[in-house]
Scaffold this motif. Structure first.
Motif, PDB file in Angstrom:
ATOM      1  N   THR A  72     -54.980 -66.320   6.395  1.00 52.86           N
ATOM      2  CA  THR A  72     -55.916 -65.565   7.223  1.00 52.86           C
ATOM      3  C   THR A  72     -55.233 -65.074   8.485  1.00 52.86           C
ATOM      4  O   THR A  72     -55.413 -63.927   8.897  1.00 52.86           O
ATOM      5  N   SER A  73     -54.414 -65.911   9.080  1.00 56.85           N
ATOM      6  CA  SER A  73     -53.689 -65.533  10.283  1.00 56.85           C
ATOM      7  C   SER A  73     -52.708 -64.399  10.004  1.00 56.85           C
ATOM      8  O   SER A  73     -52.611 -63.449  10.782  1.00 56.85           O
ATOM      9  N   ALA A  74     -52.011 -64.470   8.885  1.00 52.57           N
ATOM     10  CA  ALA A  74     -51.065 -63.412   8.521  1.00 52.57           C
ATOM     11  C   ALA A  74     -51.798 -62.094   8.294  1.00 52.57           C
ATOM     12  O   ALA A  74     -51.352 -61.035   8.739  1.00 52.57           O
ATOM     13  N   TYR A  75     -52.928 -62.144   7.628  1.00 52.83           N
ATOM     14  CA  TYR A  75     -53.729 -60.946   7.389  1.00 52.83           C
ATOM     15  C   TYR A  75     -54.216 -60.363   8.713  1.00 52.83           C
ATOM     16  O   TYR A  75     -54.130 -59.155   8.933  1.00 52.83           O
ATOM     17  N   ASN A  76     -54.705 -61.215   9.584  1.00 52.61           N
ATOM     18  CA  ASN A  76     -55.203 -60.754  10.881  1.00 52.61           C
ATOM     19  C   ASN A  76     -54.090 -60.166  11.741  1.00 52.61           C
ATOM     20  O   ASN A  76     -54.345 -59.266  12.541  1.00 52.61           O
ATOM     21  N   ASP A  77     -52.869 -60.650  11.577  1.00 50.52           N
ATOM     22  CA  ASP A  77     -51.740 -60.099  12.329  1.00 50.52           C
ATOM     23  C   ASP A  77     -51.350 -58.703  11.834  1.00 50.52           C
ATOM     24  O   ASP A  77     -50.887 -57.872  12.608  1.00 50.52           O
ATOM     25  N   MET A  78     -51.527 -58.452  10.535  1.00 55.63           N
ATOM     26  CA  MET A  78     -51.147 -57.159   9.953  1.00 55.63           C
ATOM     27  C   MET A  78     -52.227 -56.103  10.092  1.00 55.63           C
ATOM     28  O   MET A  78     -51.932 -54.911  10.106  1.00 55.63           O
ATOM     29  N   LEU A  79     -53.469 -56.522  10.179  1.00 54.47           N
ATOM     30  CA  LEU A  79     -54.593 -55.590  10.161  1.00 54.47           C
ATOM     31  C   LEU A  79     -54.552 -54.523  11.262  1.00 54.47           C
ATOM     32  O   LEU A  79     -54.723 -53.342  10.960  1.00 54.47           O
ATOM     33  N   PRO A  80     -54.315 -54.863  12.529  1.00 56.16           N
ATOM     34  CA  PRO A  80     -54.334 -53.826  13.572  1.00 56.16           C
ATOM     35  C   PRO A  80     -53.327 -52.703  13.352  1.00 56.16           C
ATOM     36  O   PRO A  80     -53.668 -51.521  13.478  1.00 56.16           O
ATOM     37  N   GLY A  81     -52.105 -53.034  13.004  1.00 58.68           N
ATOM     38  CA  GLY A  81     -51.092 -52.013  12.783  1.00 58.68           C
ATOM     39  C   GLY A  81     -51.396 -51.161  11.566  1.00 58.68           C
ATOM     40  O   GLY A  81     -51.209 -49.938  11.580  1.00 58.68           O
ATOM     41  N   THR A  82     -51.879 -51.792  10.510  1.00 55.75           N
ATOM     42  CA  THR A  82     -52.214 -51.067   9.288  1.00 55.75           C
ATOM     43  C   THR A  82     -53.362 -50.103   9.533  1.00 55.75           C
ATOM     44  O   THR A  82     -53.322 -48.946   9.100  1.00 55.75           O
ATOM     45  N   LEU A  83     -54.375 -50.561  10.237  1.00 58.02           N
ATOM     46  CA  LEU A  83     -55.509 -49.701  10.553  1.00 58.02           C
ATOM     47  C   LEU A  83     -55.076 -48.545  11.448  1.00 58.02           C
ATOM     48  O   LEU A  83     -55.444 -47.393  11.214  1.00 58.02           O
ATOM     49  N   ALA A  84     -54.271 -48.834  12.460  1.00 54.91           N
ATOM     50  CA  ALA A  84     -53.792 -47.786  13.371  1.00 54.91           C
ATOM     51  C   ALA A  84     -52.959 -46.752  12.611  1.00 54.91           C
ATOM     52  O   ALA A  84     -53.101 -45.547  12.840  1.00 54.91           O
ATOM     53  N   ASP A  85     -52.099 -47.206  11.695  1.00 52.74           N
ATOM     54  CA  ASP A  85     -51.294 -46.282  10.890  1.00 52.74           C
ATOM     55  C   ASP A  85     -52.178 -45.405  10.007  1.00 52.74           C
ATOM     56  O   ASP A  85     -51.948 -44.203   9.874  1.00 52.74           O
ATOM     57  N   ALA A  86     -53.204 -46.005   9.401  1.00 53.93           N
ATOM     58  CA  ALA A  86     -54.093 -45.251   8.511  1.00 53.93           C
ATOM     59  C   ALA A  86     -54.883 -44.195   9.275  1.00 53.93           C
ATOM     60  O   ALA A  86     -54.988 -43.045   8.829  1.00 53.93           O
ATOM     61  N   VAL A  87     -55.417 -44.565  10.414  1.00 50.06           N
ATOM     62  CA  VAL A  87     -56.194 -43.603  11.206  1.00 50.06           C
ATOM     63  C   VAL A  87     -55.293 -42.487  11.720  1.00 50.06           C
ATOM     64  O   VAL A  87     -55.640 -41.304  11.653  1.00 50.06           O
ATOM     65  N   THR A  88     -54.112 -42.848  12.212  1.00 48.17           N
ATOM     66  CA  THR A  88     -53.178 -41.844  12.711  1.00 48.17           C
ATOM     67  C   THR A  88     -52.707 -40.938  11.574  1.00 48.17           C
ATOM     68  O   THR A  88     -52.597 -39.727  11.737  1.00 48.17           O
ATOM     69  N   GLY A  89     -52.461 -41.524  10.411  1.00 49.83           N
ATOM     70  CA  GLY A  89     -52.029 -40.749   9.255  1.00 49.83           C
ATOM     71  C   GLY A  89     -53.086 -39.779   8.753  1.00 49.83           C
ATOM     72  O   GLY A  89     -52.777 -38.785   8.101  1.00 49.83           O
ATOM     73  N   ALA A  90     -54.335 -40.054   9.084  1.00 49.29           N
ATOM     74  CA  ALA A  90     -55.432 -39.162   8.695  1.00 49.29           C
ATOM     75  C   ALA A  90     -55.732 -38.126   9.777  1.00 49.29           C
ATOM     76  O   ALA A  90     -56.709 -37.396   9.672  1.00 49.29           O
ATOM     77  N   GLY A  91     -54.932 -38.090  10.819  1.00 46.08           N
ATOM     78  CA  GLY A  91     -55.123 -37.096  11.859  1.00 46.08           C
ATOM     79  C   GLY A  91     -55.570 -37.674  13.185  1.00 46.08           C
ATOM     80  O   GLY A  91     -55.713 -36.944  14.158  1.00 46.08           O
ATOM     81  N   GLY A  92     -55.806 -38.955  13.230  1.00 41.87           N
ATOM     82  CA  GLY A  92     -56.189 -39.597  14.485  1.00 41.87           C
ATOM     83  C   GLY A  92     -57.665 -39.461  14.800  1.00 41.87           C
ATOM     84  O   GLY A  92     -58.457 -38.960  14.014  1.00 41.87           O
ATOM     85  N   LEU A  93     -58.011 -39.900  15.988  1.00 41.34           N
ATOM     86  CA  LEU A  93     -59.400 -39.884  16.444  1.00 41.34           C
ATOM     87  C   LEU A  93     -59.739 -38.631  17.246  1.00 41.34           C
ATOM     88  O   LEU A  93     -60.888 -38.392  17.550  1.00 41.34           O
ATOM     89  N   GLY A  94     -58.724 -37.868  17.612  1.00 41.48           N
ATOM     90  CA  GLY A  94     -58.931 -36.678  18.420  1.00 41.48           C
ATOM     91  C   GLY A  94     -58.458 -36.843  19.853  1.00 41.48           C
ATOM     92  O   GLY A  94     -58.351 -35.874  20.591  1.00 41.48           O
ATOM     93  N   LEU A  95     -58.174 -38.067  20.237  1.00 48.77           N
ATOM     94  CA  LEU A  95     -57.704 -38.335  21.584  1.00 48.77           C
ATOM     95  C   LEU A  95     -56.352 -37.659  21.833  1.00 48.77           C
ATOM     96  O   LEU A  95     -56.121 -37.104  22.908  1.00 48.77           O
ATOM     97  N   ALA A  96     -55.480 -37.659  20.843  1.00 47.16           N
ATOM     98  CA  ALA A  96     -54.146 -37.064  20.998  1.00 47.16           C
ATOM     99  C   ALA A  96     -54.252 -35.573  21.320  1.00 47.16           C
ATOM    100  O   ALA A  96     -53.543 -35.069  22.185  1.00 47.16           O
ATOM    101  N   HIS A  97     -55.145 -34.891  20.652  1.00 44.22           N
ATOM    102  CA  HIS A  97     -55.296 -33.459  20.910  1.00 44.22           C
ATOM    103  C   HIS A  97     -55.838 -33.226  22.320  1.00 44.22           C
ATOM    104  O   HIS A  97     -55.369 -32.318  23.025  1.00 44.22           O
ATOM    105  N   ASP A  98     -56.807 -34.022  22.730  1.00 45.08           N
ATOM    106  CA  ASP A  98     -57.331 -33.898  24.094  1.00 45.08           C
ATOM    107  C   ASP A  98     -56.244 -34.165  25.128  1.00 45.08           C
ATOM    108  O   ASP A  98     -56.141 -33.451  26.130  1.00 45.08           O
ATOM    109  N   LEU A  99     -55.430 -35.187  24.884  1.00 47.55           N
ATOM    110  CA  LEU A  99     -54.319 -35.483  25.791  1.00 47.55           C
ATOM    111  C   LEU A  99     -53.321 -34.328  25.819  1.00 47.55           C
ATOM    112  O   LEU A  99     -52.840 -33.937  26.888  1.00 47.55           O
TER     113      LEU A  99
END
Length: 107
Positions: A72-99
């Motif tokens: 469970t600890s190993a999964y929880n350690d990997m989850l944030p980076g994996t989620l961030a990569d997936a969202v960024t790979g899909a174009g992000g949340l839009g914050l990057a374009h605003d910035l």
């Protein structure tokens, strides 16, 4: 590989059309903004998973099943980076374009 280097910015839809039109320097600036967005998303997700686990000592349940808590600890350690990569790979949340727009306008 995790992080922005793992994201293919050549994928259609990742770099907005107005950024592509503005040239190579604009794409470089947008890439920096997207990297910031990814890092922010990863840090927010780390905070959420830590809170869900009950804080720093959340997996010390004392039940003797250290194998399950280690997994469970190993999964929880990997989850944030994996989620961030997936969202960024899909174009992000839009914050990057605003910035990028703010950095471009200079205000």
């Amino acid at each position: 590989m995790s992080g922005l280097d793992a994201v293919a910015l050549s994928t259609p839809g990742i770099v907005p059309a107005d950024v592509r039109k503005a040239g190579a320097q604009a794409e470089k600036t947008y890439r920096a903004a997207l990297g910031f967005e990814r890092t922010l998303l990863e840090q927010l997700t780390k905070t959420m998973t830590k809170d869900m686990a009950g804080g720093e000592g959340g997996d010390d349940s004392g039940d003797g099943d250290s194998g399950a808590s280690a997994a469970t600890s190993a999964y929880n350690d990997m989850l944030p980076g994996t989620l961030a990569d997936a969202v960024t790979g899909a174009g992000g949340l839009g914050l990057a374009h605003d910035l990028w727009l703010k950095m471009r306008s200079g205000s």
